[in-house]
Design an enzyme around this catalytic site. Structure first.
Site, mmCIF file in Angstrom:
data_model
loop_
_atom_site.group_PDB
_atom_site.id
_atom_site.type_symbol
_atom_site.label_atom_id
_atom_site.label_comp_id
_atom_site.label_asym_id
_atom_site.label_seq_id
_atom_site.Cartn_x
_atom_site.Cartn_y
_atom_site.Cartn_z
ATOM 1 N N GLY A 78 0.824 -1.204 0.000
ATOM 2 C CA GLY A 78 0.000 0.000 0.000
ATOM 3 C C GLY A 78 0.862 1.260 0.000
ATOM 4 N N GLN A 79 0.212 2.402 -0.035
ATOM 5 C CA GLN A 79 0.948 3.668 -0.148
ATOM 6 C C GLN A 79 1.892 3.893 1.037
ATOM 7 O OE1 GLN A 79 -1.238 7.087 -2.053
ATOM 8 N NE2 GLN A 79 -2.911 6.192 -0.905
ATOM 9 N N LEU A 127 -6.271 -9.738 5.994
ATOM 10 C CA LEU A 127 -6.713 -9.023 7.201
ATOM 11 C C LEU A 127 -8.186 -9.270 7.519
ATOM 12 C CD1 LEU A 127 -4.806 -5.662 6.585
ATOM 13 C CD2 LEU A 127 -4.197 -7.483 8.191
ATOM 14 N N THR A 183 -9.460 0.616 1.862
ATOM 15 C CA THR A 183 -9.483 2.074 1.685
ATOM 16 C C THR A 183 -10.361 2.546 0.519
ATOM 17 O OG1 THR A 183 -7.476 1.928 0.339
ATOM 18 C CG2 THR A 183 -7.173 2.394 2.688
ATOM 19 N N THR A 204 -8.158 7.652 10.339
ATOM 20 C CA THR A 204 -8.539 8.639 9.317
ATOM 21 C C THR A 204 -9.350 9.806 9.873
ATOM 22 O OG1 THR A 204 -9.926 8.889 7.333
ATOM 23 C CG2 THR A 204 -10.545 7.160 8.838
ATOM 24 N N ASP A 205 -9.293 10.921 9.169
ATOM 25 C CA ASP A 205 -10.152 12.069 9.490
ATOM 26 C C ASP A 205 -11.621 11.752 9.190
ATOM 27 O OD1 ASP A 205 -9.386 12.009 6.715
ATOM 28 O OD2 ASP A 205 -10.280 13.987 6.469
ATOM 29 N N TYR A 232 -16.833 3.418 5.442
ATOM 30 C CA TYR A 232 -15.377 3.395 5.655
ATOM 31 C C TYR A 232 -15.028 4.059 6.991
ATOM 32 C CZ TYR A 232 -10.521 4.993 5.189
ATOM 33 O OH TYR A 232 -9.194 5.283 5.427
HETATM 34 N N1 LIG Z 1 -5.625 6.753 1.448
HETATM 35 C C1 LIG Z 1 -6.040 7.782 2.173
HETATM 36 O O1 LIG Z 1 -6.401 8.838 1.631
HETATM 37 C C2 LIG Z 1 -6.091 7.690 3.672
HETATM 38 C C3 LIG Z 1 -6.573 8.776 4.404
HETATM 39 C C4 LIG Z 1 -6.597 8.700 5.789
HETATM 40 C C5 LIG Z 1 -6.158 7.549 6.431
HETATM 41 N N2 LIG Z 1 -5.697 6.505 5.696
HETATM 42 C C6 LIG Z 1 -5.280 5.292 6.408
HETATM 43 O O2 LIG Z 1 -3.878 5.109 6.243
HETATM 44 C C7 LIG Z 1 -3.563 3.708 6.214
HETATM 45 C C8 LIG Z 1 -2.782 3.365 4.975
HETATM 46 O O3 LIG Z 1 -3.535 3.778 3.851
HETATM 47 P P1 LIG Z 1 -2.943 3.768 2.378
HETATM 48 O O4 LIG Z 1 -3.350 5.030 1.738
HETATM 49 O O5 LIG Z 1 -1.501 3.374 2.408
HETATM 50 O O6 LIG Z 1 -3.855 2.604 1.785
HETATM 51 P P2 LIG Z 1 -3.646 1.667 0.516
HETATM 52 O O7 LIG Z 1 -2.636 2.272 -0.405
HETATM 53 O O8 LIG Z 1 -4.999 1.323 0.037
HETATM 54 O O9 LIG Z 1 -2.966 0.404 1.182
HETATM 55 C C9 LIG Z 1 -3.685 -0.496 1.978
HETATM 56 C C10 LIG Z 1 -3.167 -1.864 1.669
HETATM 57 O O10 LIG Z 1 -3.959 -2.814 2.404
HETATM 58 C C11 LIG Z 1 -4.225 -3.886 1.534
HETATM 59 N N3 LIG Z 1 -5.406 -4.649 1.893
HETATM 60 C C12 LIG Z 1 -6.719 -4.365 1.667
HETATM 61 N N4 LIG Z 1 -7.502 -5.360 2.083
HETATM 62 C C13 LIG Z 1 -6.667 -6.312 2.576
HETATM 63 C C14 LIG Z 1 -6.889 -7.588 3.148
HETATM 64 N N5 LIG Z 1 -8.108 -8.108 3.292
HETATM 65 N N6 LIG Z 1 -5.804 -8.297 3.553
HETATM 66 C C15 LIG Z 1 -4.558 -7.805 3.412
HETATM 67 N N7 LIG Z 1 -4.296 -6.606 2.867
HETATM 68 C C16 LIG Z 1 -5.341 -5.867 2.457
HETATM 69 C C17 LIG Z 1 -4.390 -3.260 0.181
HETATM 70 O O11 LIG Z 1 -4.236 -4.218 -0.842
HETATM 71 P P3 LIG Z 1 -5.016 -4.019 -2.244
HETATM 72 O O12 LIG Z 1 -4.422 -2.778 -2.862
HETATM 73 O O13 LIG Z 1 -4.694 -5.283 -2.960
HETATM 74 O O14 LIG Z 1 -6.469 -3.856 -1.895
HETATM 75 C C18 LIG Z 1 -3.280 -2.218 0.191
HETATM 76 O O15 LIG Z 1 -2.060 -2.735 -0.284
HETATM 77 C C19 LIG Z 1 -4.924 2.990 6.321
HETATM 78 O O16 LIG Z 1 -5.168 2.658 7.660
HETATM 79 C C20 LIG Z 1 -5.929 4.031 5.867
HETATM 80 O O17 LIG Z 1 -7.198 3.804 6.424
HETATM 81 C C21 LIG Z 1 -5.643 6.548 4.327
#
Ligand SMILES: NC(=O)c1ccc[n+]([C@@H]2O[C@H](COP(=O)([O-])OP(=O)(O)OC[C@H]3O[C@@H](n4cnc5c(N)ncnc54)[C@H](OP(=O)(O)O)[C@@H]3O)[C@@H](O)[C@H]2O)c1
Length: 290
Positions: free
Chosen positions: A13-14, A39, A64, A103-104, A127
């Site tokens: 993920g990011q 997960l 996400t 998250t916000d 979400y």
């Molecule tokens: N993105 C935003 O704008 C944002 C904003 C606020 C907070 N956050 C929080 O920051 C954290 C990191 O977010 P991020 O932006 O890095 O998210 P991301 O890029 O979507 O990465 C999340 C990772 O989790 C994986 N995932 C999803 N379902 C899964 C499962 N069942 N088992 C194992 N892995 C799984 C995804 O895989 P796939 O890609 O294959 O689904 C992805 O690689 C999260 O807690 C998110 O809630 C994100």
């Protein structure tokens, strides 16, 4: 001396991708993704923690897809709502520290000033509700856990607003972008670097500072501001401001999600840059290294 083990989820993920590299100086990183640790599977989570016996668990994995969550609520709640509490229970059992991201979107966005950690939560979408359930599960477990709420994450890999705007900018002369939702864009690397710095202070120090923190760049932006900053001063595409009502989505989003970061700053002595500065750094970096 044996290096400590760090169990990382969401390593593709990011934020997780950046963390896999940035945490490696501090321990042996067991980097998992959806192919190695689902997960949504509580037994798999328990087995992963008991197998790795980490000193630190970093849960960067999450469901996400904000709009899709409206129709996949059970999966979103399994991954975002239940998994974090299981990690926290398992961490407590073995005396490990847990770092988790939230998250916000746990807020309803009706405030007009940055949200402190103790502001009342009231998620507007599945979400946000699932992420709030995750926070509560962690709190209930009573582990040494650091929960970092952040917002509007982007980077040069994965799915995010920056990459979407860049793609559309190459295809169109005009982009209509929502101008009445405010928040703070955060480069995944900036967030991962701050996370690695607090790990670098040592796990006893981290355990002593367990709690809920807002971690974000400074400043604020609308999605329109963010899009304009991504395309820069180029005359094309024109970035047209529109209202949320003109861009209906399956999930309702908060109109305001700026997070007050003083608690993180005073506890850890770290202040993130203004979002425009972080964006410039991101755009200067190359896709190959990001
Ligand atoms: N993105 C935003 O704008 C944002 C904003 C606020 C907070 N956050 C929080 O920051 C954290 C990191 O977010 P991020 O932006 O890095 O998210 P991301 O890029 O979507 O990465 C999340 C990772 O989790 C994986 N995932 C999803 N379902 C899964 C499962 N069942 N088992 C194992 N892995 C799984 C995804 O895989 P796939 O890609 O294959 O689904 C992805 O690689 C999260 O807690 C998110 O809630 C994100």
């Amino acid at each position: 001396m044996r290096r400590l083990t760090i169990l990382l989820t969401g390593a593709q993920g990011q934020i997780g991708f950046e963390l896999a590299r940035l945490l490696s100086p501090y321990g042996e990183v067991v980097a998992t993704d959806r192919t190695t640790l689902d997960l949504a599977d509580p037994d798999a989570i328990v087995a992963a923690v008991r197998g790795a016996r980490p000193a630190l668990v970093v849960n960067a994995g999450a469901y996400t897809a904000v709009d899709r969550a409206e129709t996949e609520a059970a999966l979103a709640h399994a991954v975002n709502g239940r998994a974090p509490g299981i990690f926290a229970e398992e961490a407590k059992r073995i005396g490990a520290v847990l770092i988790h991201f939230s998250t916000d979107y746990v807020f309803d966005g009706t405030r007009k000033a940055p949200y402190p950690e103790d502001a009342p939560t009231a998620p507007l979408n599945v979400y946000g509700a699932s992420k709030l359930e995750g926070e509560r599960g962690i709190a209930a477990a009573g582990a040494h856990a650091i929960v970092l709420r952040t917002s509007w994450v982007y980077g040069l890999r994965g799915r995010n607003f920056l990459l979407t705007i860049r793609r559309l900018a190459a295809e169109r002369d005009e982009l209509a972008i929502v101008a009445d939702q405010y928040g703070v864009p955060n480069w995944s690397r900036t967030l991962a670097e701050a996370t690695a710095r607090i790990v670098g202070a040592g796990l006893p120090a981290l355990a002593a500072r367990a709690g809920l923190y807002h971690l974000s760049c400074t400043g604020q932006a609308s999605w329109h501001d963010f899009a304009q900053a991504i395309v820069g001063a180029a005359p094309r595409p024109r970035i047209i401001p529109i209202s949320t009502a003109e861009y209906p989505t399956p999930a309702r989003r908060p109109a305001y999600g700026v997070l007050a970061t003083a608690h993180f700053a005073t506890t850890f002595g770290i202040v993130l840059p203004d979002w425009r500065e972080a964006l410039a750094s991101c755009l200067e970096s190359t896709a190959g290294t990001a």
